[in-house]
Design an enzyme around this catalytic site. Sequence first.
Site, PDB file in Angstrom:
ATOM      1  N   HIS A 130      76.204 -86.194 -42.151  1.00 30.77           N
ATOM      2  CA  HIS A 130      76.513 -85.005 -42.951  1.00 30.77           C
ATOM      3  C   HIS A 130      75.192 -84.368 -43.404  1.00 30.77           C
ATOM      4  CE1 HIS A 130      78.794 -82.231 -45.132  1.00 30.77           C
ATOM      5  NE2 HIS A 130      79.342 -82.982 -46.053  1.00 30.77           N
ATOM      6  N   ASP A 221      79.903 -92.739 -52.373  1.00 34.65           N
ATOM      7  CA  ASP A 221      80.844 -91.889 -51.644  1.00 34.65           C
ATOM      8  C   ASP A 221      82.173 -92.640 -51.570  1.00 34.65           C
ATOM      9  OD1 ASP A 221      81.931 -89.824 -50.114  1.00 34.65           O
ATOM     10  OD2 ASP A 221      80.971 -90.456 -48.251  1.00 34.65           O
ATOM     11  N   ARG A 289      74.791 -76.758 -52.115  1.00 37.27           N
ATOM     12  CA  ARG A 289      75.265 -76.612 -50.727  1.00 37.27           C
ATOM     13  C   ARG A 289      75.056 -75.169 -50.271  1.00 37.27           C
ATOM     14  NH1 ARG A 289      78.992 -80.089 -48.583  1.00 37.27           N
ATOM     15  NH2 ARG A 289      78.449 -78.970 -46.682  1.00 37.27           N
TER      16      ARG A 289
HETATM   17  N1  NVA Z   1      82.505 -89.679 -46.291  1.00 36.92           N
HETATM   18  C1  NVA Z   1      83.339 -88.549 -46.652  1.00 36.92           C
HETATM   19  C2  NVA Z   1      82.494 -87.380 -47.025  1.00 36.92           C
HETATM   20  C3  NVA Z   1      83.276 -86.156 -47.426  1.00 36.92           C
HETATM   21  C4  NVA Z   1      82.405 -84.981 -47.746  1.00 36.92           C
HETATM   22  C5  NVA Z   1      84.261 -88.212 -45.499  1.00 36.92           C
HETATM   23  O1  NVA Z   1      83.791 -88.218 -44.346  1.00 36.92           O
HETATM   24  O2  NVA Z   1      85.437 -87.958 -45.727  1.00 36.92           O
HETATM   25  N1   CP Z   2      80.980 -82.610 -49.762  1.00 32.40           N
HETATM   26  C1   CP Z   2      81.703 -81.921 -48.852  1.00 32.40           C
HETATM   27  O1   CP Z   2      81.332 -81.783 -47.683  1.00 32.40           O
HETATM   28  O2   CP Z   2      82.848 -81.381 -49.339  1.00 32.40           O
HETATM   29  P1   CP Z   2      84.037 -80.717 -48.509  1.00 32.40           P
HETATM   30  O3   CP Z   2      84.687 -81.807 -47.719  1.00 32.40           O
HETATM   31  O4   CP Z   2      84.919 -80.128 -49.551  1.00 32.40           O
HETATM   32  O5   CP Z   2      83.461 -79.668 -47.585  1.00 32.40           O
END
Ligand code: NVA
Ligand code: CP
Length: 304
Positions: A130, A221, A289
């Site tokens: 990410h 997370d 962001r």
């Molecule tokens: N680890 C989480 C991050 C969300 C922004 C996911 O992949 O759902």
């Molecule tokens: N942190 C993040 O990527 O949030 P969303 O899943 O809401 O885009």
Amino acid sequence: MKKDLLKMADLSQAELFEILDLAAKLKYEKKNGIEHHILKGQSLGMIFQKSSTRTRVSFETGIYQLGGQALFLSPRDLQIGRGEPLKDTARVLSRYLDGIMIRTFAQQEVEDLAKYASIPIINGLTDYCHPCQVLADLLTIREFKGGFDGLKMTYIGDGNNMANSLIVGGLLAGMKVSIACPKTHQPDEKVLDFTKNYGNMFMMTENILEAAQKSDVLFTDVWASMGQEDEAAERRRIFTGYQINAEVMDAANKGAMVQHCLPAHRGEEITEEVFEAHADEIFEEAENRLHAQKAVMVKLMAKA
Ligand code: NVA
Ligand code: CP
């Protein structure tokens, strides 16, 4: 040659700092009413195979603020959903758009899109990483701490997409990085290989208090990421204890920051008390962001 942002390791330290500097400048100017229509007339396609609040809204408003427009492309509506190959979609969309942001499952899909597209591709989250989130995280750390030198960053929880990008991003920025995760849920092998270039700047343990010792920035997370909903109960069992709570904050340095990419599950990876005590840092991170991604779009998409 076109440039993409597919993962943190695509960036050198100099490129990372250039993005952070530009993001800080754009943030300052936005807050002072100075507008830049650097991407006037440009269109960003946004392909979302998973849900999103922050990524969608920040990219969409971000490109608008830069003078361009965003197209939300749901696979339910695109022919991808009916089996049109990604490599054909990439070549078609390259003829209409100026950039694509994609959120999907397999990192390989993003790599393939980048291979066949002739326009910049931005990774808006995969199961592997990410990077856009971590650019915002680093911007926030720099704002609150004034720099990266001498700082220690800690991640507690699943060795997932966030862990993978934070480890690479934290080390690239010059911080010490520690992670506490179960042996069965460590970060990706490629990321652990990357850490080998950084000697004792990186450490991994199963012990959350050991990882948090003298830390300046604590991250966590969710225990079950998007796509892992079926494993939620099992994961709740595995990750119980991998939580940022008062005890972890006591192990960290006085004045340590807390960051969370959101959405957060209070009572699981973070307590309500710690979350709310650090809400200013966490919501600044969410705001960042927007600024970080505007910088990425300018770097990748602005015509010389
Ligand atoms: N680890 C989480 C991050 C969300 C922004 C996911 O992949 O759902
Ligand atoms: N942190 C993040 O990527 O949030 P969303 O899943 O809401 O885009």
